[in-house]
Structures are given as C-alpha cells and as structure tokens.
Design a protein around this motif. Sequence first.
Motif, PDB file in Angstrom:
ATOM      1  N   LYS A  25       4.727 -10.154  -0.093  1.00 49.85           N
ATOM      2  CA  LYS A  25       3.650  -8.757   0.190  1.00 49.85           C
ATOM      3  C   LYS A  25       4.295  -7.291  -0.638  1.00 49.85           C
ATOM      4  O   LYS A  25       5.595  -7.440  -0.552  1.00 49.85           O
ATOM      5  CB  LYS A  25       3.880  -8.281   1.765  1.00 49.85           C
ATOM      6  CG  LYS A  25       2.898  -7.195   2.652  1.00 49.85           C
ATOM      7  CD  LYS A  25       3.682  -7.822   3.813  1.00 49.85           C
ATOM      8  CE  LYS A  25       2.581  -6.101   4.635  1.00 49.85           C
ATOM      9  NZ  LYS A  25       3.091  -5.540   6.009  1.00 49.85           N
ATOM     10  N   GLU A  26       3.276  -6.920  -0.649  1.00 55.48           N
ATOM     11  CA  GLU A  26       3.990  -6.022  -1.993  1.00 55.48           C
ATOM     12  C   GLU A  26       3.521  -4.673  -0.716  1.00 55.48           C
ATOM     13  O   GLU A  26       3.385  -4.812   0.218  1.00 55.48           O
ATOM     14  CB  GLU A  26       2.180  -5.423  -2.504  1.00 55.48           C
ATOM     15  CG  GLU A  26       2.412  -6.686  -3.606  1.00 55.48           C
ATOM     16  CD  GLU A  26       2.636  -6.977  -5.011  1.00 55.48           C
ATOM     17  OE1 GLU A  26       3.657  -5.045  -5.433  1.00 55.48           O
ATOM     18  OE2 GLU A  26       3.409  -7.646  -5.757  1.00 55.48           O
ATOM     19  N   THR A  27       4.966  -3.967  -1.679  1.00 58.77           N
ATOM     20  CA  THR A  27       5.240  -2.631  -0.650  1.00 58.77           C
ATOM     21  C   THR A  27       5.372  -2.110  -1.956  1.00 58.77           C
ATOM     22  O   THR A  27       5.284  -1.839  -3.229  1.00 58.77           O
ATOM     23  CB  THR A  27       6.591  -2.793  -0.334  1.00 58.77           C
ATOM     24  OG1 THR A  27       7.254  -2.990  -1.601  1.00 58.77           O
ATOM     25  CG2 THR A  27       6.761  -4.123   0.478  1.00 58.77           C
ATOM     26  N   ASP A  28       5.732  -0.521  -0.717  1.00 53.88           N
ATOM     27  CA  ASP A  28       5.443   0.797  -2.162  1.00 53.88           C
ATOM     28  C   ASP A  28       6.811   1.072  -3.206  1.00 53.88           C
ATOM     29  O   ASP A  28       8.102   0.172  -2.340  1.00 53.88           O
ATOM     30  CB  ASP A  28       5.586   1.797  -1.111  1.00 53.88           C
ATOM     31  CG  ASP A  28       4.083   2.458  -0.342  1.00 53.88           C
ATOM     32  OD1 ASP A  28       3.214   1.721  -0.782  1.00 53.88           O
ATOM     33  OD2 ASP A  28       4.227   2.844   1.235  1.00 53.88           O
ATOM     34  N   VAL A  88      10.517   1.893  -4.739  1.00 50.45           N
ATOM     35  CA  VAL A  88      11.176   2.382  -4.116  1.00 50.45           C
ATOM     36  C   VAL A  88      11.258   3.754  -5.001  1.00 50.45           C
ATOM     37  O   VAL A  88      11.305   3.894  -6.040  1.00 50.45           O
ATOM     38  CB  VAL A  88      12.600   1.790  -4.849  1.00 50.45           C
ATOM     39  CG1 VAL A  88      13.655   2.653  -3.817  1.00 50.45           C
ATOM     40  CG2 VAL A  88      12.288   0.471  -3.934  1.00 50.45           C
TER      41      VAL A  88
END
Length: 55
Positions: A34-37, A39
Amino acid sequence: MTERFTDEEFAFLRHARFGELPARARPEDLVTLKETDPVPDYADLAYDARERAEG
C-alpha cells in the motif's frame, strides 16, 4: 590457466556453497503493498524537534 566448468559442476558448487534454496513463494502468499505518504526530509524533522524544544 582458467578452468572450464560444466553446468552440472556449477550447480554442484552452488549447492555446496549455499545449500538448498528456500521454497518458491506462491502468488497467494505475496502481500499487496500500500502506497503511503513520503517521509519528510531529515532537515524538516530536526527543525520541528528544535522548535518543540525551544517552546
């Protein structure tokens, strides 16, 4: 003088060095990522920590 190995000899040498390979992962065992924002940069983190420390 270089030695020439056959495919069978290379296979034996790989097995002697690394042993048995683990079982191949089945497609149903794989996990969907799952792609996340992204860092924030380290500089941003350091700036925020300094701000919190100074009040």
